[in-house]
Design a protein around this motif. Structure first.
Motif, PDB file in Angstrom:
ATOM      1  N   VAL A 165     -64.891 -17.460  35.561  1.00 36.94           N
ATOM      2  CA  VAL A 165     -64.175 -17.636  34.303  1.00 36.94           C
ATOM      3  C   VAL A 165     -65.202 -17.713  33.190  1.00 36.94           C
ATOM      4  CG1 VAL A 165     -62.598 -19.077  32.978  1.00 36.94           C
ATOM      5  CG2 VAL A 165     -62.301 -18.845  35.455  1.00 36.94           C
ATOM      6  N   SER A 166     -65.043 -16.876  32.159  1.00 39.40           N
ATOM      7  CA  SER A 166     -66.007 -16.797  31.068  1.00 39.40           C
ATOM      8  C   SER A 166     -65.319 -17.083  29.739  1.00 39.40           C
ATOM      9  CB  SER A 166     -66.664 -15.411  31.006  1.00 39.40           C
ATOM     10  OG  SER A 166     -67.357 -15.129  32.203  1.00 39.40           O
ATOM     11  N   VAL A 167     -66.006 -17.845  28.901  1.00 41.16           N
ATOM     12  CA  VAL A 167     -65.567 -18.120  27.534  1.00 41.16           C
ATOM     13  C   VAL A 167     -66.714 -17.715  26.613  1.00 41.16           C
ATOM     14  CG1 VAL A 167     -64.751 -19.826  25.888  1.00 41.16           C
ATOM     15  CG2 VAL A 167     -64.119 -20.019  28.299  1.00 41.16           C
ATOM     16  N   LEU A 168     -66.441 -16.840  25.645  1.00 42.99           N
ATOM     17  CA  LEU A 168     -67.474 -16.297  24.766  1.00 42.99           C
ATOM     18  C   LEU A 168     -67.034 -16.427  23.310  1.00 42.99           C
ATOM     19  CD1 LEU A 168     -70.189 -14.761  24.660  1.00 42.99           C
ATOM     20  CD2 LEU A 168     -68.870 -12.646  24.650  1.00 42.99           C
ATOM     21  N   PHE A 169     -67.892 -17.036  22.496  1.00 41.51           N
ATOM     22  CA  PHE A 169     -67.648 -17.151  21.058  1.00 41.51           C
ATOM     23  C   PHE A 169     -68.547 -16.162  20.333  1.00 41.51           C
ATOM     24  CE2 PHE A 169     -68.915 -18.899  16.930  1.00 41.51           C
ATOM     25  CZ  PHE A 169     -67.673 -18.976  16.317  1.00 41.51           C
ATOM     26  N   ILE A 170     -67.958 -15.321  19.460  1.00 35.01           N
ATOM     27  CA  ILE A 170     -68.680 -14.263  18.758  1.00 35.01           C
ATOM     28  C   ILE A 170     -68.523 -14.463  17.263  1.00 35.01           C
ATOM     29  CG2 ILE A 170     -68.949 -11.775  18.465  1.00 35.01           C
ATOM     30  CD1 ILE A 170     -67.609 -11.411  21.168  1.00 35.01           C
ATOM     31  N   ASP A 171     -69.645 -14.418  16.563  1.00 36.12           N
ATOM     32  CA  ASP A 171     -69.660 -14.530  15.110  1.00 36.12           C
ATOM     33  C   ASP A 171     -70.289 -13.261  14.551  1.00 36.12           C
ATOM     34  OD1 ASP A 171     -69.649 -15.259  12.505  1.00 36.12           O
ATOM     35  OD2 ASP A 171     -71.150 -16.851  12.679  1.00 36.12           O
ATOM     36  N   ARG A 172     -69.540 -12.497  13.737  1.00 36.69           N
ATOM     37  CA  ARG A 172     -70.001 -11.207  13.236  1.00 36.69           C
ATOM     38  C   ARG A 172     -70.035 -11.187  11.714  1.00 36.69           C
ATOM     39  NH1 ARG A 172     -65.949  -9.310  16.812  1.00 36.69           N
ATOM     40  NH2 ARG A 172     -66.776  -8.519  18.770  1.00 36.69           N
ATOM     41  N   THR A 173     -70.958 -10.425  11.172  1.00 33.61           N
ATOM     42  CA  THR A 173     -71.003 -10.061   9.759  1.00 33.61           C
ATOM     43  C   THR A 173     -71.332  -8.583   9.712  1.00 33.61           C
ATOM     44  OG1 THR A 173     -71.758 -12.253   9.143  1.00 33.61           O
ATOM     45  CG2 THR A 173     -72.032 -10.509   7.525  1.00 33.61           C
ATOM     46  N   ARG A 174     -70.342  -7.744   9.525  1.00 36.65           N
ATOM     47  CA  ARG A 174     -70.521  -6.302   9.661  1.00 36.65           C
ATOM     48  C   ARG A 174     -71.035  -5.647   8.388  1.00 36.65           C
ATOM     49  NH1 ARG A 174     -65.238  -4.242  13.137  1.00 36.65           N
ATOM     50  NH2 ARG A 174     -65.661  -5.468  15.013  1.00 36.65           N
ATOM     51  N   GLU A 175     -70.650  -6.148   7.225  1.00 41.16           N
ATOM     52  CA  GLU A 175     -71.000  -5.489   5.985  1.00 41.16           C
ATOM     53  C   GLU A 175     -72.148  -6.212   5.300  1.00 41.16           C
ATOM     54  OE1 GLU A 175     -67.599  -5.178   3.555  1.00 41.16           O
ATOM     55  OE2 GLU A 175     -66.416  -4.076   5.027  1.00 41.16           O
ATOM     56  N   ILE A 176     -73.029  -5.440   4.683  1.00 42.58           N
ATOM     57  CA  ILE A 176     -74.158  -6.010   3.964  1.00 42.58           C
ATOM     58  C   ILE A 176     -73.642  -6.782   2.748  1.00 42.58           C
ATOM     59  CG2 ILE A 176     -76.259  -5.467   2.678  1.00 42.58           C
ATOM     60  CD1 ILE A 176     -76.600  -3.033   4.422  1.00 42.58           C
ATOM     61  N   GLU A 182     -66.674 -12.618  10.576  1.00 37.12           N
ATOM     62  CA  GLU A 182     -65.560 -12.493  11.503  1.00 37.12           C
ATOM     63  C   GLU A 182     -65.892 -13.285  12.763  1.00 37.12           C
ATOM     64  OE1 GLU A 182     -64.878  -8.432  12.277  1.00 37.12           O
ATOM     65  OE2 GLU A 182     -64.167  -7.969  10.263  1.00 37.12           O
ATOM     66  N   GLU A 183     -64.954 -14.082  13.210  1.00 38.44           N
ATOM     67  CA  GLU A 183     -65.151 -14.912  14.390  1.00 38.44           C
ATOM     68  C   GLU A 183     -64.136 -14.532  15.455  1.00 38.44           C
ATOM     69  OE1 GLU A 183     -64.828 -18.888  13.023  1.00 38.44           O
ATOM     70  OE2 GLU A 183     -66.771 -18.892  11.999  1.00 38.44           O
ATOM     71  N   GLU A 184     -64.570 -14.606  16.692  1.00 39.09           N
ATOM     72  CA  GLU A 184     -63.716 -14.218  17.817  1.00 39.09           C
ATOM     73  C   GLU A 184     -64.040 -15.090  19.017  1.00 39.09           C
ATOM     74  OE1 GLU A 184     -62.934 -10.343  20.745  1.00 39.09           O
ATOM     75  OE2 GLU A 184     -64.179 -10.161  18.935  1.00 39.09           O
ATOM     76  N   VAL A 185     -63.030 -15.483  19.740  1.00 44.37           N
ATOM     77  CA  VAL A 185     -63.174 -16.210  20.998  1.00 44.37           C
ATOM     78  C   VAL A 185     -62.586 -15.339  22.094  1.00 44.37           C
ATOM     79  CG1 VAL A 185     -62.646 -18.298  22.288  1.00 44.37           C
ATOM     80  CG2 VAL A 185     -63.032 -18.434  19.830  1.00 44.37           C
ATOM     81  N   ARG A 186     -63.394 -15.055  23.095  1.00 42.25           N
ATOM     82  CA  ARG A 186     -62.985 -14.130  24.152  1.00 42.25           C
ATOM     83  C   ARG A 186     -62.945 -14.869  25.493  1.00 42.25           C
ATOM     84  NH1 ARG A 186     -66.526  -8.899  24.213  1.00 42.25           N
ATOM     85  NH2 ARG A 186     -65.553  -8.811  22.140  1.00 42.25           N
ATOM     86  N   PHE A 187     -61.837 -14.702  26.207  1.00 44.86           N
ATOM     87  CA  PHE A 187     -61.673 -15.292  27.526  1.00 44.86           C
ATOM     88  C   PHE A 187     -61.563 -14.171  28.557  1.00 44.86           C
ATOM     89  CE2 PHE A 187     -59.655 -17.937  24.328  1.00 44.86           C
ATOM     90  CZ  PHE A 187     -60.204 -19.182  24.569  1.00 44.86           C
ATOM     91  N   SER A 188     -62.145 -14.371  29.721  1.00 47.86           N
ATOM     92  CA  SER A 188     -62.039 -13.358  30.774  1.00 47.86           C
ATOM     93  C   SER A 188     -62.146 -14.019  32.139  1.00 47.86           C
ATOM     94  CB  SER A 188     -63.132 -12.293  30.626  1.00 47.86           C
ATOM     95  OG  SER A 188     -64.410 -12.872  30.755  1.00 47.86           O
ATOM     96  N   VAL A 189     -61.483 -13.401  33.102  1.00 50.04           N
ATOM     97  CA  VAL A 189     -61.543 -13.810  34.508  1.00 50.04           C
ATOM     98  C   VAL A 189     -62.035 -12.611  35.304  1.00 50.04           C
ATOM     99  CG1 VAL A 189     -60.270 -14.645  36.501  1.00 50.04           C
ATOM    100  CG2 VAL A 189     -59.690 -15.485  34.221  1.00 50.04           C
ATOM    101  N   ASN A 190     -63.140 -12.772  36.011  1.00 53.27           N
ATOM    102  CA  ASN A 190     -63.729 -11.682  36.780  1.00 53.27           C
ATOM    103  C   ASN A 190     -63.686 -12.011  38.258  1.00 53.27           C
ATOM    104  OD1 ASN A 190     -64.618 -10.255  34.397  1.00 53.27           O
ATOM    105  ND2 ASN A 190     -66.218 -11.789  34.209  1.00 53.27           N
ATOM    106  N   LEU A 191     -63.211 -11.054  39.030  1.00 53.83           N
ATOM    107  CA  LEU A 191     -63.304 -11.167  40.478  1.00 53.83           C
ATOM    108  C   LEU A 191     -64.670 -10.647  40.891  1.00 53.83           C
ATOM    109  CD1 LEU A 191     -59.758  -9.894  41.519  1.00 53.83           C
ATOM    110  CD2 LEU A 191     -60.533 -12.248  41.184  1.00 53.83           C
ATOM    111  N   LEU A 192     -65.500 -11.488  41.461  1.00 48.68           N
ATOM    112  CA  LEU A 192     -66.872 -11.131  41.774  1.00 48.68           C
ATOM    113  C   LEU A 192     -66.905  -9.974  42.757  1.00 48.68           C
ATOM    114  CD1 LEU A 192     -68.499 -14.668  42.057  1.00 48.68           C
ATOM    115  CD2 LEU A 192     -68.323 -13.154  40.085  1.00 48.68           C
ATOM    116  N   GLY A 193     -67.607  -8.914  42.388  1.00 44.46           N
ATOM    117  CA  GLY A 193     -67.701  -7.731  43.224  1.00 44.46           C
ATOM    118  C   GLY A 193     -66.602  -6.729  42.991  1.00 44.46           C
ATOM    119  N   VAL A 194     -65.580  -7.078  42.189  1.00 44.75           N
ATOM    120  CA  VAL A 194     -64.457  -6.175  41.939  1.00 44.75           C
ATOM    121  C   VAL A 194     -64.389  -5.781  40.474  1.00 44.75           C
ATOM    122  CG1 VAL A 194     -61.956  -5.893  42.071  1.00 44.75           C
ATOM    123  CG2 VAL A 194     -63.176  -7.126  43.877  1.00 44.75           C
ATOM    124  N   GLY A 195     -64.413  -6.773  39.569  1.00 46.79           N
ATOM    125  CA  GLY A 195     -64.307  -6.468  38.151  1.00 46.79           C
ATOM    126  C   GLY A 195     -63.500  -7.509  37.432  1.00 46.79           C
ATOM    127  N   GLY A 196     -63.118  -7.203  36.200  1.00 44.14           N
ATOM    128  CA  GLY A 196     -62.362  -8.136  35.377  1.00 44.14           C
ATOM    129  C   GLY A 196     -60.920  -7.715  35.190  1.00 44.14           C
TER     130      GLY A 196
END
Length: 204
Positions: A165-176, A182-196
């Motif tokens: 189980v993975s929790v990832l927080f992303i903070d972006r600034t795309r434009e100069i 821009e902020e994003e919180v990403r959740f994922s569940v991966n089966l080890l050896g199979v994928g997400g």
């Protein structure tokens, strides 16, 4: 007549290229103990390549490419790639990556330079296995042209016997010059050896 979904990726010029390269390798191995096999690996690899465009009238001379890899297992690894344009007399792309391992902690730093894409990034990341089941990681990308942290990530992986189980927080600034990131919180569940099989995210 392919659709141009992105101008810089799908715009492929017509060409008839002949490419050749020379690769030099230095192989290494550890001293073997009695009744055991030594560990062998490729310690150094250096490649120099070149291409000629046969489609043009004057057989345009292509870019010179170089690739260098230096590594020691479980200690460090370095890789650098370079492309030099003979027409412009300048470096068109350059990439460097250096990773070092110290027990359960792995740190990496790298650069990305591209004249056509107008990018000059400095990247850094760290990954630490806190316990057998918990892995913490962080990464950042700094645009040295605009002095802006384009993207910064912080994440935690919870590992079990068959899944993660993975929790990832992303903070972006795309434009100069953009003050609001821009902020994003990403959740994922991966089966080890199979994928997400399960992924979701919250954010703009």
């Amino acid at each position: 007549h392919l659709p141009l979904y992105t101008e810089r990726v799908d715009r492929i010029k017509e060409a008839s290229l002949v490419t050749y390269s020379v690769t030099n390798r230095i192989l290494a191995r550890t001293a073997s103990a009695p009744d055991s096999e030594p560990v062998r690996w490729e310690a150094v690899r250096f490649l120099v390549g070149h291409s000629v465009d046969l489609r043009s009238q004057n057989h345009t001379v292509g870019d010179i490419i170089g690739d260098l890899i230096v590594q020691a297992p479980s200690i460090f690894r370095f890789r650098g790639e370079l492309r030099y344009g003979l027409a412009t007399r300048d470096v068109t792309t350059a990439t460097t990556d250096l990773a070092a391992m110290a027990g359960p902690v792995t740190g990496a730093v790298g650069t990305r330079y591209d004249v056509e894409q107008r990018t000059n990034f400095l990247q850094g990341s760290v990954r630490a296995e806190l316990t057998q089941h918990i892995v913490a990681r962080a990464a950042t990308n700094w645009d040295m042209r605009s002095d802006t942290f384009v993207e910064t990530q912080f994440g935690v992986d919870l590992r079990f016997q068959c899944y993660e189980v993975s929790v990832l927080f992303i903070d972006r600034t795309r434009e100069i010059g953009r003050t609001k990131a821009e902020e994003e919180v990403r959740f994922s569940v991966n089966l080890l050896g199979v994928g997400g099989p399960l992924r979701t995210s919250v954010g703009p």
